[in-house]
Design an enzyme around this catalytic site. Structure first.
Site, PDB file in Angstrom:
ATOM      1  N   ASN A   9      26.986 -17.876 -28.910  1.00  0.00           N
ATOM      2  CA  ASN A   9      26.020 -18.426 -27.959  1.00  0.00           C
ATOM      3  C   ASN A   9      24.889 -17.416 -27.829  1.00  0.00           C
ATOM      4  OD1 ASN A   9      24.587 -19.384 -25.780  1.00  0.00           O
ATOM      5  ND2 ASN A   9      26.223 -19.039 -24.274  1.00  0.00           N
ATOM      6  N   LYS A  11      22.222 -17.662 -26.215  1.00  0.00           N
ATOM      7  CA  LYS A  11      21.523 -17.724 -24.923  1.00  0.00           C
ATOM      8  C   LYS A  11      19.999 -17.731 -25.180  1.00  0.00           C
ATOM      9  CE  LYS A  11      25.558 -15.691 -22.812  1.00  0.00           C
ATOM     10  NZ  LYS A  11      26.131 -14.924 -21.726  1.00  0.00           N
ATOM     11  N   HIS A  97      28.005 -24.135 -19.191  1.00  0.00           N
ATOM     12  CA  HIS A  97      28.123 -22.672 -19.188  1.00  0.00           C
ATOM     13  C   HIS A  97      27.903 -22.162 -17.762  1.00  0.00           C
ATOM     14  CE1 HIS A  97      27.282 -18.464 -19.956  1.00  0.00           C
ATOM     15  NE2 HIS A  97      27.928 -18.623 -21.097  1.00  0.00           N
ATOM     16  N   GLU A  99      26.208 -19.859 -16.656  1.00  0.00           N
ATOM     17  CA  GLU A  99      24.792 -19.579 -16.337  1.00  0.00           C
ATOM     18  C   GLU A  99      24.042 -20.866 -15.999  1.00  0.00           C
ATOM     19  OE1 GLU A  99      24.109 -17.340 -19.910  1.00  0.00           O
ATOM     20  OE2 GLU A  99      25.450 -15.781 -19.152  1.00  0.00           O
ATOM     21  N   GLU A 169      35.669 -18.736 -19.709  1.00  0.00           N
ATOM     22  CA  GLU A 169      34.811 -17.562 -19.583  1.00  0.00           C
ATOM     23  C   GLU A 169      34.801 -17.075 -18.138  1.00  0.00           C
ATOM     24  OE1 GLU A 169      31.721 -17.700 -23.059  1.00  0.00           O
ATOM     25  OE2 GLU A 169      30.851 -18.567 -21.266  1.00  0.00           O
ATOM     26  N   GLY A 175      28.807 -10.473 -20.147  1.00  0.00           N
ATOM     27  CA  GLY A 175      27.688  -9.540 -20.249  1.00  0.00           C
ATOM     28  C   GLY A 175      27.908  -8.248 -19.470  1.00  0.00           C
ATOM     29  N   SER A 215      32.307 -10.680 -22.969  1.00  0.00           N
ATOM     30  CA  SER A 215      32.315  -9.355 -23.595  1.00  0.00           C
ATOM     31  C   SER A 215      33.236  -9.266 -24.817  1.00  0.00           C
ATOM     32  CB  SER A 215      32.657  -8.277 -22.559  1.00  0.00           C
ATOM     33  OG  SER A 215      31.671  -8.261 -21.526  1.00  0.00           O
TER      34      SER A 215
HETATM   35  P1  13P Z   1      28.923 -11.984 -23.545  1.00  0.00           P
HETATM   36  O1  13P Z   1      29.713 -12.038 -24.849  1.00  0.00           O
HETATM   37  O2  13P Z   1      27.553 -11.403 -23.728  1.00  0.00           O
HETATM   38  O3  13P Z   1      29.711 -11.368 -22.447  1.00  0.00           O
HETATM   39  O4  13P Z   1      28.665 -13.520 -23.125  1.00  0.00           O
HETATM   40  C1  13P Z   1      29.728 -14.401 -23.087  1.00  0.00           C
HETATM   41  C2  13P Z   1      29.184 -15.767 -22.932  1.00  0.00           C
HETATM   42  O5  13P Z   1      28.680 -16.113 -21.874  1.00  0.00           O
HETATM   43  C3  13P Z   1      29.262 -16.659 -24.083  1.00  0.00           C
HETATM   44  O6  13P Z   1      28.946 -17.964 -23.722  1.00  0.00           O
END
Ligand code: 13P
Length: 251
Positions: A9, A11, A97, A99, A169, A175, A215
């Site tokens: 992903n 983002k 997601h 976010e 997640e 992150g 992560s």
């Molecule tokens: P990170 O791998 O940067 O922690 O992000 C995970 C994520 O949100 C994947 O959708």
């Protein structure tokens, strides 16, 4: 047997030019020693360019979007519809997601509409669930996540549910460099599978793939993938680095 499924992903990262450079570098060094299914989910503006390169060079990688609206078309300024993604022959779409839930007011109800719209348009959803730190520390993580599963799958037919991917997640691991332990991640993925068995059947639960996200990096992927209920990973930050993403795929 469920085929391991590693998705990146991106983002809101990489321009369409950087995306082209990424896929060319990736292809140059591409190996897939575990025979995983692999999917790259770039921003909308790079979908077409990457798809053209993947098709032209016959790179065995799927492509996914990071979001979509549930309606076919209409007055929804700034949105992308399932029909538009279908016309691009996109394989997957990430839905719900954290976010999107946190910054764009998505709820279990809108996630449900989007999951159903994805299947109705031959797109395979990667449906995201996960608790925040407060919920985990209060000991309510499992109830919370299983509640998300129930509400997000409301009314979804069993024959479609079998093709679902769930991404667990935990928000506190996204992150932050802080990964859930592989045991904790597996415990939640296993509870999700049991919940799906209760909603549908054991056979359907056995065919649903459950990814862990938060992560994920080359140094922790092997242990995560050794867990019986973790079928893959949804990788954020490490998926926009060619070397790291390839190391994760070849765990
Ligand atoms: P990170 O791998 O940067 O922690 O992000 C995970 C994520 O949100 C994947 O959708």
């Amino acid at each position: 047997m469920r085929k391991p499924f590693i998705a990146g992903n991106w983002k809101m990262n990489l321009t369409h030019i950087e995306a082209t450079a990424f896929i060319q570098d990736f292809h140059y060094d591409f190996k897939n020693k575990n025979n995983c299914e692999i999917c790259i989910c770039p921003p909308f503006i790079a979908l077409r360019g990457i798809k053209n390169i993947i098709d032209a060079d016959k790179i065995n990688v799927k492509i996914g979007a990071q979001n979509m609206h549930w309606e076919k078309s209409g007055a929804f300024t700034g949105e992308i519809s399932p029909e538009m993604l279908k016309a691009l022959k996109i394989d997957y779409v990430i839905i719900g997601h954290s976010e999107r839930r946190q910054y764009f007011a998505e709820t279990n109800e809108t996630v449900n509409k989007k999951v159903r719209a994805a299947f109705a348009n031959d797109l395979l959803p990667i449906m995201c669930v996960g608790e925040d730190l407060k919920t985990r520390e209060a000991g309510n993580a499992e109830d919370f996540v299983l509640g998300q599963i129930t509400e997000c799958l409301e009314g979804l037919e069993e024959k479609l549910a079998a093709d679902l991917t769930v991404a667990y997640e935990p928000i506190w691991a996204i992150g932050t460099g802080r990964t859930a332990t592989s045991e904790d991640a597996n415990t939640m993925c296993s509870a999700i599978r049991k919940k799906i068995a209760g909603l549908y059947s054991f056979a359907t639960a056995e065919s649903v793939r459950i990814q862990y996200g938060g992560s994920v990096k080359p140094s922790n992927i092997t242990e995560l993938m050794s867990m019986p209920d973790i079928d893959g990973a949804l990788v954020g930050g490490a998926s926009i680095n060619v070397g790291d993403f390839l190391a994760i795929i070849n765990y």
